[in-house]
Design a protein around this motif. Structure first.
Motif, PDB file in Angstrom:
ATOM      1  N   GLU A 191      42.064  34.750  32.916  1.00 24.61           N
ATOM      2  CA  GLU A 191      42.386  35.892  33.754  1.00 24.61           C
ATOM      3  C   GLU A 191      42.357  37.203  32.982  1.00 24.61           C
ATOM      4  OE1 GLU A 191      46.033  35.041  35.784  1.00 24.61           O
ATOM      5  OE2 GLU A 191      45.265  33.156  36.625  1.00 24.61           O
ATOM      6  N   GLY A 192      42.574  37.138  31.662  1.00 22.87           N
ATOM      7  CA  GLY A 192      42.652  38.349  30.866  1.00 22.87           C
ATOM      8  C   GLY A 192      41.325  39.028  30.621  1.00 22.87           C
ATOM      9  N   VAL A 193      40.210  38.346  30.888  1.00 22.08           N
ATOM     10  CA  VAL A 193      38.896  38.920  30.593  1.00 22.08           C
ATOM     11  C   VAL A 193      38.099  39.265  31.846  1.00 22.08           C
ATOM     12  CG1 VAL A 193      38.777  37.707  28.390  1.00 22.08           C
ATOM     13  CG2 VAL A 193      37.766  36.662  30.415  1.00 22.08           C
ATOM     14  N   CYS A 194      38.624  38.944  33.027  1.00 21.76           N
ATOM     15  CA  CYS A 194      37.872  39.115  34.269  1.00 21.76           C
ATOM     16  C   CYS A 194      38.075  40.491  34.884  1.00 21.76           C
ATOM     17  CB  CYS A 194      38.280  38.035  35.277  1.00 21.76           C
ATOM     18  SG  CYS A 194      37.840  36.370  34.751  1.00 21.76           S
ATOM     19  N   GLU A 228      29.958  41.143  25.167  1.00 21.81           N
ATOM     20  CA  GLU A 228      30.974  41.916  25.872  1.00 21.81           C
ATOM     21  C   GLU A 228      32.148  41.028  26.262  1.00 21.81           C
ATOM     22  OE1 GLU A 228      33.365  44.514  27.907  1.00 21.81           O
ATOM     23  OE2 GLU A 228      31.787  44.907  26.423  1.00 21.81           O
ATOM     24  N   MET A 229      31.865  39.779  26.647  1.00 25.98           N
ATOM     25  CA  MET A 229      32.941  38.839  26.946  1.00 25.98           C
ATOM     26  C   MET A 229      33.810  38.621  25.709  1.00 25.98           C
ATOM     27  SD  MET A 229      32.750  34.766  27.839  1.00 25.98           S
ATOM     28  CE  MET A 229      32.302  34.457  26.119  1.00 25.98           C
ATOM     29  N   ASP A 284      38.895  39.575  22.652  1.00 23.64           N
ATOM     30  CA  ASP A 284      39.574  40.214  21.521  1.00 23.64           C
ATOM     31  C   ASP A 284      40.770  41.035  21.986  1.00 23.64           C
ATOM     32  OD1 ASP A 284      37.713  39.123  19.876  1.00 23.64           O
ATOM     33  OD2 ASP A 284      36.687  40.994  19.387  1.00 23.64           O
ATOM     34  N   ARG A 285      40.637  41.653  23.160  1.00 26.50           N
ATOM     35  CA  ARG A 285      41.720  42.482  23.680  1.00 26.50           C
ATOM     36  C   ARG A 285      42.841  41.637  24.286  1.00 26.50           C
ATOM     37  NH1 ARG A 285      37.111  45.734  24.995  1.00 26.50           N
ATOM     38  NH2 ARG A 285      36.962  44.900  27.116  1.00 26.50           N
ATOM     39  N   CYS A 332      26.959  28.066  10.197  1.00 25.38           N
ATOM     40  CA  CYS A 332      27.824  27.746  11.339  1.00 25.38           C
ATOM     41  C   CYS A 332      28.942  28.772  11.402  1.00 25.38           C
ATOM     42  CB  CYS A 332      28.418  26.351  11.221  1.00 25.38           C
ATOM     43  SG  CYS A 332      29.614  25.957  12.527  1.00 25.38           S
ATOM     44  N   ALA A 333      29.250  29.214  12.603  1.00 25.72           N
ATOM     45  CA  ALA A 333      30.377  30.120  12.807  1.00 25.72           C
ATOM     46  C   ALA A 333      31.215  29.609  13.969  1.00 25.72           C
ATOM     47  CB  ALA A 333      29.894  31.544  13.094  1.00 25.72           C
ATOM     48  N   CYS A 334      32.478  29.964  13.960  1.00 19.91           N
ATOM     49  CA  CYS A 334      33.359  29.639  15.077  1.00 19.91           C
ATOM     50  C   CYS A 334      34.406  30.731  15.201  1.00 19.91           C
ATOM     51  CB  CYS A 334      34.020  28.273  14.914  1.00 19.91           C
ATOM     52  SG  CYS A 334      35.137  28.139  13.497  1.00 19.91           S
ATOM     53  N   ARG A 335      35.067  30.745  16.319  1.00 20.82           N
ATOM     54  CA  ARG A 335      36.072  31.775  16.586  1.00 20.82           C
ATOM     55  C   ARG A 335      37.422  31.102  16.794  1.00 20.82           C
ATOM     56  NH1 ARG A 335      34.152  36.789  19.773  1.00 20.82           N
ATOM     57  NH2 ARG A 335      33.497  37.189  17.626  1.00 20.82           N
ATOM     58  N   LEU A 336      38.462  31.734  16.271  1.00 19.19           N
ATOM     59  CA  LEU A 336      39.830  31.252  16.419  1.00 19.19           C
ATOM     60  C   LEU A 336      40.599  32.243  17.289  1.00 19.19           C
ATOM     61  CD1 LEU A 336      42.117  29.243  15.533  1.00 19.19           C
ATOM     62  CD2 LEU A 336      42.595  30.872  13.675  1.00 19.19           C
ATOM     63  N   TYR A 337      41.120  31.750  18.416  1.00 21.93           N
ATOM     64  CA  TYR A 337      41.954  32.566  19.292  1.00 21.93           C
ATOM     65  C   TYR A 337      43.397  32.096  19.175  1.00 21.93           C
ATOM     66  CZ  TYR A 337      37.659  34.104  21.626  1.00 21.93           C
ATOM     67  OH  TYR A 337      36.421  34.640  21.905  1.00 21.93           O
TER      68      TYR A 337
END
Length: 254
Positions: free
Chosen positions: A14-17, A147-148, A153-154, A170-175
């Motif tokens: 919901e935070g990105v829509c 952009e997503m 990030d926000r 290889c790359a990955c993202r940590l939330y």
């Protein structure tokens, strides 16, 4: 724990829509500004009595402006009940495993070098991988995915990890949010697969989350694909699953 992970997912979705709208059978996540990013243009099904036919009709109505129809079901039992009907109707059916890091990883083999990237270099590494994938069939899709990422990030604290950090294969993202952490967007360049880079990057991200005091570190992956075996070796175990139902028009396919 599964309830907390579902809460994390709902918050992130919901935070990105652009819009979050209640529907007859759940919640519509609508982002007309990013029409090629299917995960932020979906209907989250929340009615345990819903039937496949009425959900398909609701998707046609709510997502009429898009070239795809997507339904997400967090309730595993509901998703399993609906899956046969959607498969028979010609939809793509995905069972998505939720895997929680519950064990010390198997580290018999030495890991490749891995480390954290700057946001700029992390974005570049993810873009390189996406351009090799089916959803990277056009530059516009890659731009919309970037952009997503900026929106995530926000909404969540985000960090990027790669192996090797100087020249990412290889790359990955940590939330992270509210004591929870998700390792996401794991991607390895095709020409450099099979060398342990994904193992190293995911381990670095998960270790960083634990070092930061996160109570739980999880990852999601397609139940029909091989990465789940890698994640099991890294100490992740399945604790549940979500379902996704997808139909894409011919004009929207790569």
């Amino acid at each position: 724990m599964i309830d907390r992970i579902h809460a994390f997912m709902r918050y992130a979705e919901e935070g990105v829509c652009d819009q979050v709208v209640e529907t007859r059978h759940g919640t519509a996540l609508l982002t007309p500004s990013l029409p090629l990013v299917w995960q932020v243009n979906a209907v989250r099904v929340e009615d345990p009595e819903a039937e496949a036919g009425e959900l398909a009709a609701e998707a046609d109505e709510v997502q009429a402006a898009f070239g795809h129809r997507k339904l997400v079901v967090h309730d595993e039992r509901l998703g399993a009940r609906l899956a046969p009907a959607f498969a028979e109707a010609g939809w793509n059916v995905f069972r998505v495993l939720i895997m929680l890091r519950t064990r010390v990883p198997d580290r018999a083999a030495e890991l490749e070098p891995a480390g954290e990237l700057s946001r700029e270099r992390g974005a570049a590494a993810l873009a390189a991988f996406r351009r090799e994938q089916p959803f990277g069939w056009q530059d516009e899709a890659v731009c919309q995915l970037a952009e997503m990422d900026a929106r995530y990030d926000r909404a969540l604290a985000a960090r990027d990890f790669a192996s090797p950090p100087g020249d990412p294969a290889c790359a990955c993202r940590l939330y992270t949010y509210a004591g929870m952490a998700q390792v996401d967007e794991v991607g390895t360049l095709e020409a450099r697969r099979g060398r342990g880079h994904a193992r190293a990057a995911v381990s670095a991200a998960a270790d960083a989350a634990a070092a930061d005091g996160c109570e739980a570190v999880f990852i999601v992956t397609d139940a029909a694909d091989w990465p789940q075996e890698l994640y099991r070796r890294l100490g992740f175990d399945e604790i549940g699953a979500t379902y996704e139902f997808l139909k894409v028009s011919a004009s929207s396919r790569p």
